[in-house]
Design a protein around this motif. Structure first.
Motif, PDB file in Angstrom:
ATOM      1  N   UNK A   1     -61.922 -31.816  73.211  1.00 51.34           N
ATOM      2  CA  UNK A   1     -60.949 -32.714  72.921  1.00 51.34           C
ATOM      3  C   UNK A   1     -59.905 -32.282  71.828  1.00 51.34           C
TER       4      UNK A   1
ATOM      5  N   UNK B   1     -67.552 -23.030  77.201  1.00 51.95           N
ATOM      6  CA  UNK B   1     -67.582 -24.420  77.575  1.00 51.95           C
ATOM      7  C   UNK B   1     -66.946 -24.519  78.858  1.00 51.95           C
TER       8      UNK B   1
ATOM      9  N   UNK C   1     -68.844 -26.774  81.647  1.00 55.84           N
ATOM     10  CA  UNK C   1     -68.626 -28.391  81.498  1.00 55.84           C
ATOM     11  C   UNK C   1     -69.538 -29.415  82.223  1.00 55.84           C
TER      12      UNK C   1
ATOM     13  N   UNK D   1     -70.658 -36.830  77.722  1.00 55.70           N
ATOM     14  CA  UNK D   1     -70.368 -37.155  76.422  1.00 55.70           C
ATOM     15  C   UNK D   1     -70.227 -38.883  76.486  1.00 55.70           C
TER      16      UNK D   1
ATOM     17  N   UNK E   1     -62.276 -47.260  73.046  1.00 59.47           N
ATOM     18  CA  UNK E   1     -61.459 -47.838  74.314  1.00 59.47           C
ATOM     19  C   UNK E   1     -61.219 -49.375  74.297  1.00 59.47           C
TER      20      UNK E   1
ATOM     21  N   UNK F   1     -59.846 -44.315  79.332  1.00 58.93           N
ATOM     22  CA  UNK F   1     -60.667 -43.400  78.250  1.00 58.93           C
ATOM     23  C   UNK F   1     -60.044 -42.030  78.402  1.00 58.93           C
TER      24      UNK F   1
ATOM     25  N   UNK G   1     -60.019 -39.229  76.360  1.00 50.19           N
ATOM     26  CA  UNK G   1     -60.803 -38.437  75.795  1.00 50.19           C
ATOM     27  C   UNK G   1     -61.914 -37.920  76.913  1.00 50.19           C
ATOM     28  N   UNK G   2     -62.263 -38.832  77.345  1.00 48.42           N
ATOM     29  CA  UNK G   2     -63.573 -38.825  78.041  1.00 48.42           C
ATOM     30  C   UNK G   2     -63.140 -37.979  79.400  1.00 48.42           C
TER      31      UNK G   2
ATOM     32  N   UNK H   1     -60.852 -35.901  79.750  1.00 46.85           N
ATOM     33  CA  UNK H   1     -60.511 -34.328  79.638  1.00 46.85           C
ATOM     34  C   UNK H   1     -62.201 -33.741  79.431  1.00 46.85           C
ATOM     35  N   UNK H   2     -62.986 -34.497  78.915  1.00 48.91           N
ATOM     36  CA  UNK H   2     -64.486 -33.763  79.133  1.00 48.91           C
ATOM     37  C   UNK H   2     -64.818 -33.648  80.484  1.00 48.91           C
ATOM     38  N   UNK H   3     -64.376 -34.468  81.438  1.00 44.09           N
ATOM     39  CA  UNK H   3     -64.972 -34.275  82.922  1.00 44.09           C
ATOM     40  C   UNK H   3     -64.099 -33.051  83.513  1.00 44.09           C
TER      41      UNK H   3
END
Lengths: 245, 375
Positions: free
Chosen positions: A55, A70, A74, A79, A86, B174, B176-177, B179-181
């Motif tokens: 991030x 990573x 993934x 996370x 949010x 969300x 950021x989340x 992005x992690x996906x």
């Protein structure tokens, strides 16, 4: 028997403008541990997690998950962001938020179907929130919102879980419910990394700990390294915790 | 022209039909996209984009020397996009907050645009008159090809919206989340922003630079009041936007040709006002009613609980007590006592009251009930 390394961080340095937030971090997280990251405010705990997850962009350093980069791994990582990151007034339901955990495996464009819905409902049940599935998320209490976030990560069915302060602002009942789920994850062989604030509960909840204050102070089994010496090094004041055996 | 005459004309008069259709489509597409802007807390972005589009219109005219609306809108699009991406990079690369960046780009671009407009007006080109209509818009200049363009853009926008619905939703909630996906959040972000810019530019001819952002925000803000589902919110915003366009056009052309853009915006404002007051779950009116009702119930329950504690001490729960005991209790009024009687919780005999079976049961459940409501 030597354990596999789930997460390996090498020479990680992160800075906001000129100020370094993380300085040359080397960290190995063995597979199957339930690890707390502790340190004072501004120590870079959240930043560490966010950098591992891509991030935030580090200035230098690399991260590998089970020996590979990573990006390739993934799908093995889930996370749980800070609850406050949010807007909970967003027009959606608890079930819908949990279903978002399936989006990664679905990929672009494809919509969640019956299978994804079933998985999401199961995750809601695991965190004890099935009765609230159709509740608008702003009408949930802080603890319930945290459980929804946890369920969303559970749906990802990952091997490694990163959680940013999952116990912040939740009541005792929820805290116990959450820690039980984390312990179950560990029992299932998963690796769980938690940014944690309450030093008193570290020995009770976790088996592995990392002390962080911009630099890495120490990392290892709680029973070996969770002591006044490391706490003082991390927090800068003469820190005393009484650890009940 | 009165309003019934107007509605007859909509179906027969070519110009009126074109304008009505145009404003309706415009309202629908800006309402749809506005929902995303509002939920991303980028409400002011629309204002910045529309103002940033002005120099593009002027420069397009200076280059071509013609007032072809498509060419001018292309100029607006380029300069609107430029402004938007400057705002993004200012936020990213400096310490300035987003409101500062928005304000900066808005006033700089608008100032430059006004400068160019006055420069153009001094030119001996006879063609120059009327460029300033882009400031407040002039729906009467809409022709069929403009409406077609709007319809095509709206169609494409709807298609993309449905295609990437899941990605849009999760990014809004969300980022950021997301992005992690493994999603490319930059791509999704640019896609949304580009469509917002496109919708705003389309509306400049009709509503104008100054008021355009209201078209984006008002229908979305109104729609949010009525629903807790994103899909329904986007749909309602499109409906509110379309109706604002239709009603606005109707009112403006039936009342001595009032300027259409401002009337549309005011109609959209009425939607917002009505929604803020009358929405059942979030509206001010029902909130106030619920508040008063809760307070009354609570007073009643306090009195009932007090009586319960007295009755508890006796074997016979319906043992009569004198009303005077209640005088020590603050929540007690004659009114509350009467209400308890009406609800058959209490019976009165002369100056004495006694709890009924039902009242006793209700009172003993009060705390449990309140816990249930909390959960």
């Amino acid at each position: 028997m030597k354990k596999n390394i789930a997460v390996q961080v090498d020479d990680l340095t992160v800075a906001y403008n000129y100020k370094p937030v993380l300085w040359d971090i080397d960290l190995e997280i063995p597979e199957g541990v339930l690890m707390a990251i502790v340190g004072p405010n501004g120590a870079g705990k959240s930043t560490l997690i966010k950098s591992i997850l891509g991030i935030l962009k580090p200035i230098a350093g690399s991260v590998s998950i089970f020996g590979k980069s990573y990006e390739k791994q993934r799908h093995l990582v889930a996370y749980v962001p800070q609850k406050g990151s949010v807007d909970w007034d967003f027009p959606t339901t608890a079930l819908d938020v949990v279903t978002m955990g399936t989006y990664g495996s679905l990929g672009w464009i494809k919509r969640p179907g019956q299978k994804e819905k079933k998985e999401s409902l199961e995750a809601l049940e695991k965190v004890g929130m099935l009765a609230f599935k159709n509740r608008q998320i702003s009408q949930l209490s802080g603890g319930q919102q945290q459980r929804i976030f946890l369920a969303r990560a559970l749906v990802q069915n990952a091997s490694i879980y990163f959680m940013d302060e999952p116990f912040q602002g939740v009541d005792a009942t929820t805290e116990i419910a959450i820690i039980n789920i984390l312990k179950e994850l560990r029992k299932a062989g998963k690796t769980v990394v938690v940014v944690h604030h309450d030093l008193q509960t570290v020995p009770e909840y976790f088996d592995w700990v990392t002390f962080l204050n911009v630099k890495k102070i120490a990392t290892g089994p709680v029973k070996d390294i969770f002591n006044d010496d490391n706490l003082t090094k991390t927090y800068g004041i003469n820190y005393k915790v009484s650890i009940q055996e | 022209m009165d309003i019934t005459e107007y509605f007859n004309l909509v179906f027969t008069d070519y110009t009126l039909r074109t304008i009505t259709l145009g404003t309706a489509i415009l309202g629908a597409v800006t309402g749809m996209l506005g929902s995303f802007a509002v939920l991303r807390k980028q409400s002011l972005l629309g204002d910045a984009i529309s103002h940033a589009a002005l120099p593009g219109i002027a420069i397009a005219f200076l280059i071509t020397g013609a007032k072809d609306s498509n060419v001018l809108l292309l100029g607006a699009l380029v300069s609107g996009l430029l402004g938007t991406f400057w705002i993004r990079s200012i936020i990213k690369k400096t310490h300035l907050k987003s409101d500062t960046a928005l304000g900066l780009i808005l006033s700089l671009f608008f100032g430059f645009g006004m400068l160019l407009l006055t420069f153009i007006q001094k030119q001996p080109n006879a063609n120059q008159a009327g460029l300033d209509k882009y400031l407040f818009g002039q729906a009467a200049t809409l022709v069929e090809s403009d409406v077609w363009l709007m319809a095509i853009v709206t169609g494409v926008c709807l298609f993309v919206l449905l295609l990437f619905w899941k990605e849009f939703k999760i990014l809004l909630f969300d980022a950021d989340y997301t992005k992690t996906l493994g999603f490319n959040t930059k791509f999704i972000d640019i896609l949304i922003t580009t469509f917002i810019v496109l919708a705003i530019v389309l509306g400049l001819q009709t509503v104008g630079v100054v008021l355009m952002s209201a078209m984006l925000l008002a229908p979305a803000a109104a729609a949010r009041q009525w629903t807790n589902s994103l899909g329904l919110m986007v749909f309602l915003a499109a409906i509110f936007g379309a109706f604002s366009g239709v009603f606005g056009t109707a009112i403006s052309s039936s009342q001595n040709n009032l300027s259409t853009g401002p009337v549309i915006v005011i109609v959209a404002g009425v939607f917002v006002l009505v929604s803020f007051i009358f929405s059942p779950s979030r509206g001010l009116l029902f909130k106030q009613i619920r508040f008063i009702k809760n307070r009354r119930d609570l007073e009643l329950h306090k009195t009932l609980a007090f009586m319960f504690h007295i009755a508890e001490t006796h074997d016979n729960i319906s043992h009569p007590h004198t009303i005077k005991i209640l005088n020590n209790f603050q929540g007690y009024t004659k009114g509350t006592l009467q209400k308890l009687v009406d609800k058959h919780y209490v019976t009165l005999k002369g100056k004495k009251w006694s709890l009924t079976e039902e009242g006793y049961k209700t009172a003993s459940n009060l705390y449990n009930q309140q816990n249930d409501n909390d959960e």
